[in-house]
Design an enzyme around this catalytic site. Structure first.
Site, mmCIF file in Angstrom:
data_model
loop_
_atom_site.group_PDB
_atom_site.id
_atom_site.type_symbol
_atom_site.label_atom_id
_atom_site.label_comp_id
_atom_site.label_asym_id
_atom_site.label_seq_id
_atom_site.Cartn_x
_atom_site.Cartn_y
_atom_site.Cartn_z
ATOM 1 N N THR A 93 -16.742 -24.789 22.754
ATOM 2 C CA THR A 93 -16.322 -25.578 21.589
ATOM 3 C C THR A 93 -15.480 -24.682 20.688
ATOM 4 O OG1 THR A 93 -18.380 -26.816 21.755
ATOM 5 C CG2 THR A 93 -17.193 -26.978 19.673
ATOM 6 N N THR A 131 -14.639 -27.827 32.899
ATOM 7 C CA THR A 131 -14.730 -29.138 32.256
ATOM 8 C C THR A 131 -13.707 -29.194 31.122
ATOM 9 O OG1 THR A 131 -17.067 -29.177 32.783
ATOM 10 C CG2 THR A 131 -16.319 -30.700 31.066
ATOM 11 N N PHE A 161 -20.424 -30.549 39.233
ATOM 12 C CA PHE A 161 -21.610 -31.244 38.729
ATOM 13 C C PHE A 161 -22.905 -30.472 38.961
ATOM 14 C CE2 PHE A 161 -18.495 -34.651 39.530
ATOM 15 C CZ PHE A 161 -18.489 -35.271 38.294
ATOM 16 N N LYS A 219 -16.342 -36.428 34.193
ATOM 17 C CA LYS A 219 -17.202 -35.244 34.007
ATOM 18 C C LYS A 219 -17.851 -35.274 32.621
ATOM 19 C CE LYS A 219 -19.229 -31.442 34.152
ATOM 20 N NZ LYS A 219 -20.429 -31.189 34.934
ATOM 21 N N CYS A 275 -23.407 -26.742 28.313
ATOM 22 C CA CYS A 275 -22.450 -27.849 28.458
ATOM 23 C C CYS A 275 -22.765 -29.151 27.729
ATOM 24 C CB CYS A 275 -22.250 -28.129 29.935
ATOM 25 S SG CYS A 275 -21.421 -26.746 30.732
ATOM 26 N N PHE A 337 -32.800 -21.664 28.883
ATOM 27 C CA PHE A 337 -32.667 -23.063 28.437
ATOM 28 C C PHE A 337 -33.342 -24.036 29.389
ATOM 29 C CE2 PHE A 337 -29.540 -25.480 30.949
ATOM 30 C CZ PHE A 337 -28.936 -24.492 31.709
ATOM 31 N N LYS A 338 -33.648 -23.550 30.616
ATOM 32 C CA LYS A 338 -34.438 -24.327 31.579
ATOM 33 C C LYS A 338 -35.012 -23.335 32.575
ATOM 34 C CE LYS A 338 -32.200 -26.545 34.958
ATOM 35 N NZ LYS A 338 -31.216 -27.276 35.779
ATOM 36 N N ARG A 345 -27.752 -19.867 27.065
ATOM 37 C CA ARG A 345 -26.758 -20.477 26.178
ATOM 38 C C ARG A 345 -27.303 -21.787 25.603
ATOM 39 N NH1 ARG A 345 -21.560 -20.193 30.042
ATOM 40 N NH2 ARG A 345 -23.166 -20.753 31.557
ATOM 41 N N ARG A 432 -42.698 -28.509 26.660
ATOM 42 C CA ARG A 432 -42.242 -29.031 27.954
ATOM 43 C C ARG A 432 -43.271 -29.918 28.639
ATOM 44 N NH1 ARG A 432 -36.801 -28.369 28.814
ATOM 45 N NH2 ARG A 432 -36.135 -26.480 27.787
HETATM 46 P P1 NAD Z 1 -18.923 -18.654 32.329
HETATM 47 O O1 NAD Z 1 -18.688 -18.205 30.945
HETATM 48 O O2 NAD Z 1 -20.182 -18.298 33.031
HETATM 49 O O3 NAD Z 1 -17.728 -18.133 33.265
HETATM 50 C C1 NAD Z 1 -16.382 -18.192 32.911
HETATM 51 C C2 NAD Z 1 -15.720 -16.881 33.356
HETATM 52 O O4 NAD Z 1 -14.303 -16.981 33.150
HETATM 53 C C3 NAD Z 1 -16.189 -15.664 32.562
HETATM 54 O O5 NAD Z 1 -16.714 -14.690 33.444
HETATM 55 C C4 NAD Z 1 -14.922 -15.178 31.858
HETATM 56 O O6 NAD Z 1 -14.863 -13.767 31.732
HETATM 57 C C5 NAD Z 1 -13.845 -15.689 32.777
HETATM 58 N N1 NAD Z 1 -12.523 -15.818 32.163
HETATM 59 C C6 NAD Z 1 -12.206 -16.346 30.948
HETATM 60 N N2 NAD Z 1 -10.857 -16.284 30.763
HETATM 61 C C7 NAD Z 1 -10.331 -15.722 31.869
HETATM 62 C C8 NAD Z 1 -9.003 -15.399 32.266
HETATM 63 N N3 NAD Z 1 -7.959 -15.683 31.490
HETATM 64 N N4 NAD Z 1 -8.826 -14.823 33.467
HETATM 65 C C9 NAD Z 1 -9.874 -14.541 34.270
HETATM 66 N N5 NAD Z 1 -11.153 -14.827 33.955
HETATM 67 C C10 NAD Z 1 -11.382 -15.415 32.763
HETATM 68 O O7 NAD Z 1 -18.734 -20.232 32.325
HETATM 69 P P2 NAD Z 1 -19.350 -21.285 33.368
HETATM 70 O O8 NAD Z 1 -20.719 -21.643 32.960
HETATM 71 O O9 NAD Z 1 -19.089 -20.805 34.747
HETATM 72 O O10 NAD Z 1 -18.437 -22.548 33.051
HETATM 73 C C11 NAD Z 1 -17.091 -22.606 33.456
HETATM 74 C C12 NAD Z 1 -16.607 -24.030 33.295
HETATM 75 O O11 NAD Z 1 -17.352 -24.879 34.174
HETATM 76 C C13 NAD Z 1 -16.789 -24.605 31.896
HETATM 77 O O12 NAD Z 1 -15.701 -25.447 31.619
HETATM 78 C C14 NAD Z 1 -18.055 -25.429 32.008
HETATM 79 O O13 NAD Z 1 -18.059 -26.501 31.103
HETATM 80 C C15 NAD Z 1 -17.973 -25.938 33.429
HETATM 81 N N6 NAD Z 1 -19.274 -26.230 34.062
HETATM 82 C C16 NAD Z 1 -20.330 -25.369 33.903
HETATM 83 C C17 NAD Z 1 -21.533 -25.645 34.554
HETATM 84 C C18 NAD Z 1 -22.741 -24.741 34.410
HETATM 85 O O14 NAD Z 1 -23.810 -25.111 34.904
HETATM 86 N N7 NAD Z 1 -22.659 -23.592 33.778
HETATM 87 C C19 NAD Z 1 -21.639 -26.746 35.402
HETATM 88 C C20 NAD Z 1 -20.529 -27.577 35.559
HETATM 89 C C21 NAD Z 1 -19.355 -27.301 34.882
HETATM 90 C C1 UGA Z 2 -26.126 -30.115 33.383
HETATM 91 C C2 UGA Z 2 -25.957 -31.283 34.365
HETATM 92 O O1 UGA Z 2 -27.245 -31.648 34.876
HETATM 93 C C3 UGA Z 2 -25.022 -30.897 35.516
HETATM 94 O O2 UGA Z 2 -24.803 -32.022 36.355
HETATM 95 C C4 UGA Z 2 -23.693 -30.422 34.939
HETATM 96 O O3 UGA Z 2 -22.828 -29.998 35.972
HETATM 97 C C5 UGA Z 2 -23.950 -29.276 33.990
HETATM 98 O O4 UGA Z 2 -24.848 -29.698 32.932
HETATM 99 C C6 UGA Z 2 -22.722 -28.784 33.294
HETATM 100 O O5 UGA Z 2 -21.734 -29.482 33.202
HETATM 101 O O6 UGA Z 2 -22.838 -27.658 32.813
HETATM 102 P P1 UGA Z 2 -27.578 -27.889 33.335
HETATM 103 O O7 UGA Z 2 -27.208 -27.862 31.892
HETATM 104 O O8 UGA Z 2 -27.380 -26.660 34.135
HETATM 105 O O9 UGA Z 2 -26.771 -29.057 34.096
HETATM 106 O O10 UGA Z 2 -29.122 -28.285 33.490
HETATM 107 P P2 UGA Z 2 -29.933 -29.666 33.349
HETATM 108 O O11 UGA Z 2 -30.905 -29.723 34.447
HETATM 109 O O12 UGA Z 2 -29.037 -30.826 33.177
HETATM 110 O O13 UGA Z 2 -30.745 -29.435 32.006
HETATM 111 C C7 UGA Z 2 -30.100 -29.409 30.750
HETATM 112 C C8 UGA Z 2 -31.138 -29.329 29.650
HETATM 113 O O14 UGA Z 2 -31.852 -30.555 29.534
HETATM 114 C C9 UGA Z 2 -32.200 -28.249 29.864
HETATM 115 O O15 UGA Z 2 -32.496 -27.622 28.651
HETATM 116 C C10 UGA Z 2 -33.377 -29.034 30.399
HETATM 117 O O16 UGA Z 2 -34.604 -28.389 30.179
HETATM 118 C C11 UGA Z 2 -33.251 -30.307 29.580
HETATM 119 N N1 UGA Z 2 -33.903 -31.481 30.183
HETATM 120 C C12 UGA Z 2 -33.521 -31.935 31.403
HETATM 121 C C13 UGA Z 2 -34.877 -32.147 29.467
HETATM 122 O O17 UGA Z 2 -35.236 -31.759 28.342
HETATM 123 N N2 UGA Z 2 -35.474 -33.253 30.026
HETATM 124 C C14 UGA Z 2 -35.101 -33.734 31.259
HETATM 125 O O18 UGA Z 2 -35.673 -34.754 31.695
HETATM 126 C C15 UGA Z 2 -34.107 -33.045 31.956
#
Ligand code: NAD
Ligand code: UGA
Length: 458
Positions: A93, A131, A161, A219, A275, A337-338, A345, A432
């Site tokens: 954000t 995303t 996802f 998404k 996210c 967070f889980k 985060r 929980r």
């Molecule tokens: P993250 O912070 O773990 O990883 C992002 C990486 O990108 C970092 O290591 C950072 O150093 C690197 N980076 C940033 N700018 C860069 C650049 N210019 N060149 C090279 N590397 C660079 O983030 P994440 O959790 O992997 O999320 C990435 C994206 O995927 C986000 O948009 C998030 O919303 C989406 N997403 C995350 C999850 C999840 O479970 N964490 C699930 C689905 C989608």
């Molecule tokens: C979530 C989505 O489930 C993924 O599909 C998506 O790709 C991802 O976000 C993303 O875009 O980053 P994530 O945040 O890793 O995945 O984990 P979740 O299992 O969704 O849990 C999110 C939070 O909700 C956790 O804090 C979990 O404890 C809480 N939660 C989940 C509840 O409090 N109650 C529930 O019934 C389920």
């Protein structure tokens, strides 16, 4: 050995690392290269101590690394060599300027686009894995096609996802893979190239294609719907506490309706993770941008309930413990967070810790995988905070335990032993609903679940 395709991923984080490891593991015919702006992260990916904890990840990295999976620091060389570039950088954000606190900060993504433009010497497919707000691909195409070197780029949207803690299982067996493309000849050809990669292990009926804007928007909407379910059940949890209904029983009865379904109805201290909040706020910002005020307010309510739930948890603790927490020692069981991740985060545990410290409580934090992150996250909190690896030692001498993360470990502890080592009267606040409340009450605890009647000895 000559590989069929050169795949690059920019961003070696929670998504880039596991996703590329899975592609390399499943498709030995492709060479997969993962780069990151942080050299130390690449060193970690090349070591035995990976930068993230994810069940099953070590095994697939060990099999593919050095064979057709590589982690490297040379982003420019990676771009030059690649046919397909996944961009998986963070999109947090925005904290400044227009849209601060709501809109997605696209500075990392734009930096990547410019770097691709500077280094590319041959046509590439660029895949949005991060995303992003709907219509971002358009901006990317404008940047990429502003080059004078005549290199052609096709931009696809392929949101991820996976959920943390189950990333490997989700990647192996996804509910769907979504690929959005422009409906032009070049766009459809690029889409087919990406479909071909996933079709190596995902059934073709689960690979869904759409126009690029639908894909980007889907998404955000998927995360908003998931989070909405949690806020809905959490909003009911407070009503249950007032009326002696049991939120678990309500969720079960409601979820048995096949139109509603049983998943994501676990009431909790609130959702965390990197996210949900950011993606909903992004959706809210988009609605406001298009003048859709009512729609924006509706979705913002999901985040508001979540903030309220965390605050309610702390206020319940305060009220239960005779309206003062000052000088009391409170042990947090879990900081991630889980469960099954070390990621902290947006963890509700940080909000709770900071509120407890503000009440002059002493806080002890225990977590099997997230203690290092907890240490960093709480650095700026002025107060008495300890980090203890052993849960029995962490709870010793405490007035209360607050269960913050649903780690399996916390279900199976010897709570009699813990109770005997605590200050009396001893309290447990189960954020929980994972421990057996009747048994804990019998042991002597005063038990405060979420959305269920409390059990107290006074
Ligand atoms: P993250 O912070 O773990 O990883 C992002 C990486 O990108 C970092 O290591 C950072 O150093 C690197 N980076 C940033 N700018 C860069 C650049 N210019 N060149 C090279 N590397 C660079 O983030 P994440 O959790 O992997 O999320 C990435 C994206 O995927 C986000 O948009 C998030 O919303 C989406 N997403 C995350 C999850 C999840 O479970 N964490 C699930 C689905 C989608
Ligand atoms: C979530 C989505 O489930 C993924 O599909 C998506 O790709 C991802 O976000 C993303 O875009 O980053 P994530 O945040 O890793 O995945 O984990 P979740 O299992 O969704 O849990 C999110 C939070 O909700 C956790 O804090 C979990 O404890 C809480 N939660 C989940 C509840 O409090 N109650 C529930 O019934 C389920």
């Amino acid at each position: 050995m000559k590989f069929e395709k050169e795949i690059l991923c920019i961003g070696a984080g929670y998504v880039g690392g596991p996703t590329m490891a899975m592609i390399a593991y499943k498709c030995t015919q492709y060479r997969v290269n993962v780069v990151d702006i942080l050299p130390e992260k690449i060193d970690q990916w090349n070591s035995d101590d990976l930068p993230i904890y994810e069940p099953g990840l070590d095994e697939i990295v060990q099999q593919a690394r050095g064979r057709n999976l590589f982690f490297s620091k040379d982003i420019g060389a990676g771009i030059k060599a690649a046919d397909i570039i996944f961009v998986s950088v963070n999109t947090p954000t925005k904290t400044y300027g227009v849209g601060a606190g709501m809109a997605a900060d696209l500075k990392y993504w734009e930096k990547t686009a410019r770097q691709i433009l500077d280094c590319a010497e041959s046509p590439k497919i660029i895949v949005e894995k991060s995303t992003l707000p709907v219509k971002t691909a358009q901006a990317m195409e404008r940047i990429l096609n502003s080059g004078k070197n005549g290199v052609e780029f096709e931009v696809l949207s392929n949101p991820e996802f996976l959920a943390e803690g189950t990333a490997i299982a989700d990647l192996k067996n996804p509910d769907r893979v979504l690929i959005g493309s422009q409906q032009t000849e070049g766009g459809l050809k690029a889409r087919d190239d990406l479909v071909e990669i996933y079709a190596n292990w995902v059934a073709t009926d689960k690979i869904v294609t759409s126009n690029i804007w639908s894909s980007e928007l889907s998404k955000l909407v998927a995360n908003a719907f998931l989070a909405q379910r949690i806020s809905s059940i959490n909003a009911i949890s407070s009503l249950c506490e007032e009326t002696e209904a049991d939120v678990g029983e309500v969720a079960r009865a409601v979820g048995m309706d096949t139109r509603i379904g049983p998943k994501f109805l676990n009431a909790s201290v609130g959702f965390g993770g990197s996210c949900f909040k950011k993606d909903i706020l992004n959706l809210v910002y988009l609605c406001r941008h298009y003048g859709l005020k009512e729609e924006a307010d509706y979705w913002e309510g999901v985040v508001r309930i979540n903030e309220h739930q965390k605050e309610r948890f702390v206020l319940n603790m305060l009220t239960a413990m005779f309206n003062t927490l000052a000088g009391k020692k409170i042990c947090l069981f879990g900081f991630a967070f889980k469960a099954n991740t070390g990621d902290t985060r947006e963890t509700p545990a940080l909000t709770v810790a900071s509120r407890l410290v503000a009440e002059n409580a002493q806080v002890v934090i225990n977590d099997p995988k997230a203690l290092e992150n907890a240490r960093q996250d709480t650095q700026d909190l002025q107060g008495d905070i300890e980090f203890i690896e052993d849960p029995y030692e962490a709870a010793e001498g405490c007035h209360a335990i607050a269960l913050m993360t649903e780690w399996e470990l916390y279900r199976t502890l010897d709570y009699k032993k813990i109770f005997d080592s605590m200050q009396q009267p001893a309290f447990i606040f189960d954020g929980r609903n994972i421990v057996d409340h009747d048994t804990l009450f019998e042991i002597g605890f005063n038990v405060f679940p979420i959305g269920k009647p409390k059990k107290v000895h006074f």
